[in-house]
Structure formats: structure tokens, C-alpha cells
Design an enzyme around this catalytic site. Structure first.
Site, PDB file in Angstrom:
ATOM      1  N   CYS A  54      -0.567   4.060   2.131  1.00  0.00           N
ATOM      2  CA  CYS A  54      -0.467   4.054   3.516  1.00  0.00           C
ATOM      3  C   CYS A  54       1.082   4.353   3.839  1.00  0.00           C
ATOM      4  O   CYS A  54       1.594   4.976   4.933  1.00  0.00           O
ATOM      5  CB  CYS A  54      -0.542   2.676   3.758  1.00  0.00           C
ATOM      6  SG  CYS A  54      -2.210   1.841   3.143  1.00  0.00           S
ATOM      7  N   ASP A  55       2.073   3.718   2.892  1.00  0.00           N
ATOM      8  CA  ASP A  55       3.449   3.880   3.597  1.00  0.00           C
ATOM      9  C   ASP A  55       4.368   4.612   2.676  1.00  0.00           C
ATOM     10  O   ASP A  55       5.559   4.747   3.117  1.00  0.00           O
ATOM     11  CB  ASP A  55       4.058   2.314   3.598  1.00  0.00           C
ATOM     12  CG  ASP A  55       3.243   1.488   4.315  1.00  0.00           C
ATOM     13  OD1 ASP A  55       2.675   1.960   5.535  1.00  0.00           O
ATOM     14  OD2 ASP A  55       3.016   0.346   4.084  1.00  0.00           O
TER      15      ASP A  55
ATOM     16  N   CYS B 144       0.744  -1.192  -0.078  1.00  0.00           N
ATOM     17  CA  CYS B 144      -0.032   0.106  -0.148  1.00  0.00           C
ATOM     18  C   CYS B 144       0.725   1.150   0.131  1.00  0.00           C
ATOM     19  O   CYS B 144       1.385   1.707   1.110  1.00  0.00           O
ATOM     20  CB  CYS B 144      -0.855  -0.051   1.034  1.00  0.00           C
ATOM     21  SG  CYS B 144      -1.875   1.513   1.335  1.00  0.00           S
TER      22      CYS B 144
END
Ligand code: FAD
Ligand code: NAP
Length: 314
Positions: A139-140, A136
Site C-alpha cells: 500500500c505505502d 503494508c
């Protein structure tokens, strides 16, 4: 004693399919309950711009899903933060056991549990998950400011992840096992024009390499799929974007599945192999897997459920 809730229509899943089913079932006065699961809003909550949702030239995925939830609630759906751990489809009313302890029973069940990211399945991927290996970018990606990253895959997800990562990383290498991408042409065009992106065709990744203390990624070992030649690609982050598999674990022993785990429905309907159980969205769709098609199937599932319940009453 376990809490028990009965509803005419239970919807499992809170992606575009689940929320659309909830809107339609509410407007049919069926007072549905929707159980959100571990990812309220579904897969679109882990992306940024969505450019193909009709009516919005560009909308942020998480914003779109907040709007869908509000819409479902405004129509009268009860939206519950809970996770269904098992279902019993052997008799009606159907039963769904949840992690909270509540046992839901329903006269019709709409399954909209979507899909989850696939992993390569190599031991070093597992070892470094959360320590440089991710599925992701939204997300990261932020953790890789000024660093080098590798993305593997050739579909829309891989190309979008690679493009998104160019906002942070100094260099993004996209590794793909063939020399053509599946991604939409508009995305490919953006990728090829981006000076931060390097493409590595005809390669797979056979190992993630890194340090032990602290645990962290320093590179991936890529293998040329034809010659077998190994290249070490240095990177701080490795993003796996090789597709999605349907989340059919709950029903795999009770419903007919096909194409590697997708719930089988009668073409042109959302009817599964058990009358009264309907499936919609990525859970049943091995071809299109889009937000708009999932929403369309959510509508169909609710209408199919309404018809089924009316026939039962007659
Ligand atoms: P999902 O969105 O997968 O939602 C599944 C829901 O089921 C989740 O809420 C989850 O919590 C719930 N659930 C699962 N198991 C349980 C359980 N046991 N109990 C309770 N709940 C459960 N499509 C587009 O059209 N445009 C795009 O730009 C686009 N971008 C994307 C970007 C990324 C990074 C990804 C991964 C996908 C993208 N897609 C896009 C595809 C799109 O997100 C999916 O087609 C769509 O979300 C599928 O909707 P769905 O409702 O079937 O399931
Ligand atoms: P996908 O379209 O199935 O593509 C998966 C890619 O990963 C393919 O290129 C495949 O290679 C590669 N791959 C699969 N297994 C691999 C392995 N073991 N090792 C190396 N490579 C592997 O999956 P996706 O990109 O996640 O997209 C899923 C669905 O969501 C699609 O329907 C897509 O359109 C949709 N989506 C839409 C958008 C958008 O509309 N903007 C954005 C994201 C996702 P091959 O090509 O060789 O098979």
C-alpha cells in the site's frame, strides 16, 4: 425499521476461506449470503506476487481475489459489501447485526474473518501510523522512492515486505530479534542476495523517532536484545511485519478460543463449540495460515454446514 435478511448459510469474510465456502455452499444449493467486511478479498489484496497458489506459477494477490469473488458469484452466492458488527450465537437462527443496519439471520454460520497485522504496541508507533509507520509495503511502498526504510520481523511477511520495498527504497534495513528467519528458504535466499538489504540481527525496536511539524519519521531506536546497546537507525519509513492475530473479536465471548484468540474447532472439522457455527481459514489456524489451507478449510466448513443442515431437516 431495520432491514432483515434470512439465509440458510451466512458467510462472514471474503478471503480465500469465505469465497471457497461460498462456492461449495452455492453448489450444494444452499443460496449462501457472503458479507465481505472492510477488506473485500482479504489479506491477499495487500500483497503482490503469490507464487504458491496451485495452478498459477505467479499471480497477483488482488487479481486472484477478484477471480475468487467472480467464481463465488457465478456459482450463485450473493456477495454483499457490508460489515458485521455483532453476532448472537445463543439461539438458532443465529443473528448478525451489520453496520448498514441489515440484520442477517441464518440457520448455519461460517466464520471466515481471517487475521490482521500485529503492531509492536509502542506509543511512538501509534503516533506516526500513517505518517511514516505502516504495516503494508504494497500500500505505502511507493511513497519511499529513493528513501531509506526499516522493516521489523523475521517471517514471510517481513521478508516479502523488505524485498518489495527494494523496488522503491535506496536502502532497506531488516531488523529481527533473533539471528535466524522464519521465512521460507527461497525468500531468505532472495533477501540475502539483494544488495539494497542490510540485516540487523538480535535487535528490537523500542522507539520511532521523527519530526512534529510536519509529522514524519526520521529513524528508529533499536535495542540489542542481549547487550541492551541502543542504535539509532535513520529512515523515512518504518514497516511493522511481526505477524498476524486472528480477527475473533466478534465471537470471543461466545465461542471457545485457544492459542491467543484463534477459534477452536474439533480437529479434522470446522465445527466450533456451538453446533451450526463453523470457522475456517486464518481465524482458526495458528499453524499454517496460507491461502491454500484457508481455501481448503472454506470447503470443509461448507461441507460441514451442509451436513449439519441436512441432519436438522431429518
Ligand atoms: P483473510 O484473507 O484474512 O480475509 C478475512 C476477511 O474477513 C476479509 O475479507 C475481511 O474483510 C473479513 N472480515 C473480517 N471481519 C469482518 C466482519 N466483522 N464483518 C465482515 N467481514 C469481516 N498466503 C499464501 O498462501 N501465499 C502468499 O503468497 C501469501 N502472501 C501474503 C502476503 C501478505 C502481505 C499477507 C499479510 C499474507 C499473505 N499470505 C499468503 C497469507 C494469506 O493471505 C492468508 O493465509 C489468507 O488470506 C487467509 O485467508 P482467510 O480467508 O482466512 O482470511
Ligand atoms: P509470522 O510467521 O508469525 O512471523 C512473525 C515474525 O515477527 C517472527 O519472525 C517473529 O519473531 C517476529 N515478531 C513477533 N512479535 C514480535 C515483536 N513484538 N517484536 C519483534 N519481532 C516480533 O508472521 P507473518 O510473517 O506475518 O506470516 C503469517 C502467516 O502468513 C504465516 O503462516 C506465513 O507463512 C503466511 N504468509 C505466507 C506468505 C507466502 O507464502 N509467501 C507470505 C506472507 C505470509 P520470531 O521469529 O523470533 O518469533
Amino acid at each position: 425499521m431495520a432491514d432483515a435478511r434470512h439465509t440458510k448459510v451466512l458467510i462472514i469474510g471474503s478471503g480465500p476461506a469465505g469465497y471457497t465456502a461460498a462456492i461449495y455452499a452455492s453448489r450444494a444449493m444452499l443460496n449462501p449470503i457472503l458479507v465481505q467486511g472492510l477488506q473485500p478479498g482479504g489479506q491477499l489484496t495487500i500483497t503482490t506476487e503469490v507464487e504458491n497458489w496451485p495452478g498459477d506459477t505467479e499471480v497477483q494477490g488482488p487479481d486472484l481475489m477478484v477471480r475468487m469473488e467472480a467464481h463465488a458469484k457465478a456459482m450463485g452466492a450473493e456477495v454483499i459489501a457490508d460489515y458485521i458488527s455483532s453476532v448472537d450465537l445463543s439461539k438458532r437462527p443465529f443473528t448478525a447485526q451489520s453496520d448498514s443496519g441489515t440484520v442477517y439471520t441464518c440457520d448455519a454460520l461460517i466464520l471466515a474473518t481471517g487475521a490482521q497485522a500485529k503492531w509492536l504496541g509502542i506509543p511512538t508507533e501509534e503516533k506516526f501510523k500513517g505518517f511514516g509507520v505502516s504495516a503494508c509495503a504494497t500500500c505505502d511502498g511507493f511513497f519511499y522512492r529513493g528513501k531509506e526504510v526499516v522493516v521489523i520481523g523475521g517471517g514471510n511477511t517481513a521478508v516479502e515486505e523488505a524485498l518489495f520495498l527494494t523496488n522503491f527504497a535506496s536502502k532497506v534495513t531488516l531488523i529481527h530479534r533473533r539471528d535466524t528467519l522464519r521465512a521460507e528458504k527461497i525468500l531468505q535466499d532472495r533477501l540475502f542476495k539483494n544488495p539494497k538489504v542490510d540485516l540487523m540481527w538480535h535487535h528490537s525496536v523500542e522507539e520511532v523517532v521523527g519530526t512534529e511539524a510536519p509529522l514524519g519519521v526520521t529513524g528508529v531506536r533499536a535495542r540489542h536484545v542481549e547487550t541492551g546497546e541502543i542504535t539509532l537507525v535513520p529512515c523515512d519509513g518504518f514497516f511493522v511485519a511481526i505477524g498476524h492475530a486472528p480477527s475473533s473479536e466478534l465471537v470471543k465471548d461466545q465461542l471457545d478460543l485457544h492459542h491467543g484468540g484463534y477459534v477452536k474447532v474439533t480437529p479434522g472439522t470446522c465445527n466450533t463449540s456451538i453446533p451450526g457455527v463453523f470457522a475456517a481459514g486464518d481465524l482458526t489456524d495458528h499453524i499454517y495460515r496460507q491461502a491454500v489451507t484457508s481455501a481448503g478449510m472454506g470447503c470443509m466448513a461448507a461441507l460441514d454446514a451442509e451436513r449439519f443442515l441436512a441432519e436438522q431437516e431429518e
